[in-house]
Design a protein around this motif. Structure first.
Motif, short mmCIF file in Angstrom:
data_model
loop_
_atom_site.label_atom_id
_atom_site.label_comp_id
_atom_site.label_asym_id
_atom_site.label_seq_id
_atom_site.Cartn_x
_atom_site.Cartn_y
_atom_site.Cartn_z
N ALA A 64 -1.34 2.17 -5.51
CA ALA A 64 0.12 1.97 -5.51
C ALA A 64 0.69 1.92 -6.91
O ALA A 64 1.79 2.42 -7.17
CB ALA A 64 0.47 0.70 -4.75
N TYR A 65 -0.06 1.29 -7.82
CA TYR A 65 0.39 1.09 -9.20
C TYR A 65 -0.71 1.63 -10.14
O TYR A 65 -1.48 0.85 -10.72
CB TYR A 65 0.65 -0.39 -9.47
CG TYR A 65 1.52 -1.05 -8.41
CD1 TYR A 65 2.82 -0.62 -8.18
CD2 TYR A 65 1.02 -2.09 -7.61
CE1 TYR A 65 3.62 -1.21 -7.21
CE2 TYR A 65 1.82 -2.69 -6.65
CZ TYR A 65 3.11 -2.24 -6.44
OH TYR A 65 3.89 -2.82 -5.47
N PRO A 66 -0.81 2.95 -10.27
CA PRO A 66 -1.92 3.54 -11.04
C PRO A 66 -2.00 2.99 -12.46
O PRO A 66 -0.99 2.96 -13.18
CB PRO A 66 -1.56 5.04 -11.05
CG PRO A 66 -0.71 5.24 -9.83
CD PRO A 66 0.09 3.98 -9.70
N ALA A 87 0.48 2.55 -17.02
CA ALA A 87 0.74 1.42 -17.92
C ALA A 87 0.97 1.91 -19.35
O ALA A 87 0.41 2.92 -19.78
CB ALA A 87 -0.44 0.46 -17.89
N GLU A 88 1.83 1.19 -20.07
CA GLU A 88 2.05 1.51 -21.47
C GLU A 88 0.78 1.23 -22.27
O GLU A 88 -0.06 0.41 -21.88
CB GLU A 88 3.21 0.67 -22.01
CG GLU A 88 4.54 0.89 -21.30
CD GLU A 88 5.05 2.32 -21.42
OE1 GLU A 88 4.87 2.91 -22.51
OE2 GLU A 88 5.63 2.84 -20.44
N ASN A 127 2.51 -0.66 -15.27
CA ASN A 127 2.18 0.34 -14.27
C ASN A 127 2.99 0.13 -13.00
O ASN A 127 3.40 1.09 -12.33
CB ASN A 127 0.68 0.36 -13.97
CG ASN A 127 0.11 -1.01 -13.66
OD1 ASN A 127 0.55 -2.03 -14.18
ND2 ASN A 127 -0.91 -1.06 -12.81
N ALA A 128 3.28 -1.14 -12.66
CA ALA A 128 4.15 -1.43 -11.52
C ALA A 128 5.61 -1.14 -11.87
O ALA A 128 6.41 -0.82 -10.99
CB ALA A 128 3.99 -2.87 -11.08
N ASP A 129 5.97 -1.26 -13.16
CA ASP A 129 7.33 -0.93 -13.58
C ASP A 129 7.62 0.56 -13.37
O ASP A 129 8.73 0.94 -12.97
CB ASP A 129 7.53 -1.26 -15.06
CG ASP A 129 7.59 -2.75 -15.34
OD1 ASP A 129 8.00 -3.50 -14.43
OD2 ASP A 129 7.24 -3.16 -16.45
N SER A 130 6.65 1.42 -13.65
CA SER A 130 6.87 2.87 -13.61
C SER A 130 6.48 3.51 -12.29
O SER A 130 6.76 4.69 -12.07
CB SER A 130 6.10 3.56 -14.74
OG SER A 130 6.71 3.31 -16.00
#
Length: 373
Positions: free
Chosen positions: A14-16, A20-21, A102-105
Motif C-alpha cells: 500500500a505504501y511502497p 519514501a524521500e 511513502n504514505a504521504d506519496s
C-alpha cells in the motif's frame, strides 16, 4: 497463522518504501517478522502513552506515521527516551513499523485521507511523482538473426517488466547500406549498395540496463556497426505524489470552509486558523497532511482557492498573501495526519481479516494549552 511478515507485506504494497524521500526512515523498526500476529494498533506517533496503550491492549504490532528514529542515532540505550520505548516494545513482544513519506506519496495516502475527511472530490496530486524512466530501443536486424538478437536483449534486461517479459514489436522492413573505405561488411561488397530484408525491432528497458543492453546488442548482431536508436520516455505524471487537489460539493466562504476543517479533524489546543478574506469564495482546495509550507509557490501556480496544511509560519504566509496567493488554512500537524490511521487500519483489516485492529484515540499533538487572549 498470520505473522508480522504478512502485515509488512500488506503495508509495503500500500505504501511502497521506494516512495519514501531519501532522508526518511520507514519500515520495520523492531520486531521479528516470524512473530504470530493477532492485534495491531495504529497511531500517528509512538509516544510513551501510545506504546503503553499498544502493550496494554496486547498488540503484537504498533504501526505509526512518524518515525521514532528519523535522525541518525548511536545508541538506543534504555536510559534514553527513545531507547526506553524500544526496550519496552521489544520486551513486550510488540513490533514497531513506520510508514512516513511513502504514505504521504502513496495513492491513496495521507492527503487522500485528509481530503476524504473534508468531503473533497480528489482530482489529483499536488506534486505528482513521475513514472519510472523507460528506454525505448529501436534496432534494425537482418530477418534471419532477429530471434537471436531479441534473445540477447531480453537476457540483458530489455523486453518489459512487472508481470510481462520478452515483449517486443517486430515490423518487416527493407534496409540498405553501402560499405566503403575500411568496412568489413557481413553482407555485400565494398562500394556496392546492398538491400537486405530486415526487421525493425522495438523493446523497452530500464535506463540502468543501458550498458548491458548495448553490449548484448553488439555481441548478438551480425553487422559490424548495428543500426539502433535509443530514446527515453518523457517523465509523465502519476496519481502518486505529495498533497492532493480536490473540489468541494458546493462553493462556500473561507469562513465556512475553516469551520468545515475544524469539525472534520480531531480537536487540538492549536485549533484551526485561516489567512485571507473570510468571505473569499472557496471551490478548489489543495491539501497536504503535515508540514506543507514548502508547497506555497506550487499552490499559487495551480490557482486553487485555498490551501490546507500544517505548521505554517508568519513570514512565509505574509509573503504568500502579498503575492496574491490562495487563502491558507493552518491546522495542527497531528490532526491533519490523523485520518490516515483509519485508512491504514482499513486496508490491513481487509487484507488480514483474522487480525484485530484499532486506531489509538490518544492525542499526540504536543501542544496542550491555548488561551484566547
Amino acid at each position: 497463522m498470520t505473522t508480522l511478515a504478512d502485515l509488512i507485506a500488506v503495508l509495503d504494497a500500500a505504501y511502497p518504501p521506494a516512495l519514501a524521500e531519501s532522508w526518511d526512515a520507514v519500515g520495520l523498526v523492531c520486531g521479528d517478522p516470524a512473530t504470530e500476529l493477532n492485534r495491531v494498533l495504529f497511531a500517528v506517533d509512538a509516544t510513551a502513552a501510545v506504546v503503553e496503550e499498544a502493550i496494554g491492549w496486547g498488540a503484537q504490532a504498533l504501526v505509526v506515521h512518524h518515525p521514532l528514529l528519523l535522525r541518525g542515532v548511536d545508541t538506543v540505550a534504555a536510559n534514553t527516551p527513545k531507547g526506553a520505548l524500544l526496550h519496552r516494545l521489544i520486551r513486550s513482544g510488540c513490533a514497531l513499523f513506520t510508514a512516513h513519506t511513502n504514505a504521504d506519496s502513496a495513492a491513496p495516502g495521507v492527503s487522500d485521507a485528509l481530503a476524504a475527511a473534508l468531503g473533497l472530490t480528489v482530482t489529483g496530486p499536488l506534486v505528482a511523482k513521475p513514472e519510472a524512466a523507460v528506454d525505448n530501443w529501436v534496432v534494425h536486424v537482418p530477418r534471419a538473426h532477429t530471434d537471436a538478437v531479441l534473445a540477447a536483449l531480453f537476457a540483458a534486461g530489455a523486453g518489459g517488466g512487472g508481470n510481462y517479459r520478452d515483449c517486443a514489436l517486430r515490423v518487416q522492413a527493407k534496409g540498405q547500406f553501402r560499405p566503403v573505405a575500411q568496412a568489413a561488411p557481413a553482407h555485400g561488397v565494398l562500394g556496392e549498395l546492398q538491400h537486405v530484408e530486415e526487421d525493425r525491432v522495438e523493446v523497452v528497458a530500464p535506463p540502468a540496463a543501458r550498458s548491458a543492453v548495448l553490449a548484448a546488442l553488439r555481441a548478438a548482431h551480425p553487422y559490424e556497426d548495428p543500426a539502433y536508436h535509443l530514446s527515453e520516455r518523457a517523465p509523465l505524471p502519476t496519481a502518486l505524489g505529495l498533497g492532493r487537489i480536490g473540489t468541494l460539493p458546493e462553493p462556500e466562504s473561507l469562513r465556512t470552509f475553516t469551520r468545515r476543517v475544524a469539525l472534520a479533524l480531531p480537536a487540538t489546543a492549536w485549533g484551526v486558523r485561516a489567512a485571507g478574506s473570510p468571505e473569499r469564495v472557496v471551490r478548489t482546495v489543495a491539501v497536504c497532511g503535515g508540514a506543507g509550507d514548502s508547497l506555497l509557490d506550487t499552490v499559487s501556480r495551480l490557482g486553487v482557492d485555498v490551501y490546507l496544511t500544517a505548521d505554517l509560519r508568519h513570514h512565509p504566509v505574509d509573503e504568500h498573501l502579498r503575492k496574491g496567493g490562495p487563502a491558507l488554512v493552518d491546522a495542527a500537524h497531528w490532526a491533519t495526519e490523523f485520518p490516515w490511521c483509519a485508512q491504514a487500519e482499513s486496508l490491513v483489516r481487509s487484507a488480514l481479516p483474522g487480525v484485530l485492529t484499532t486506531v489509538s484515540r490518544l492525542r499526540t499533538d504536543p501542544w496542550t494549552v491555548a488561551s484566547p487572549g
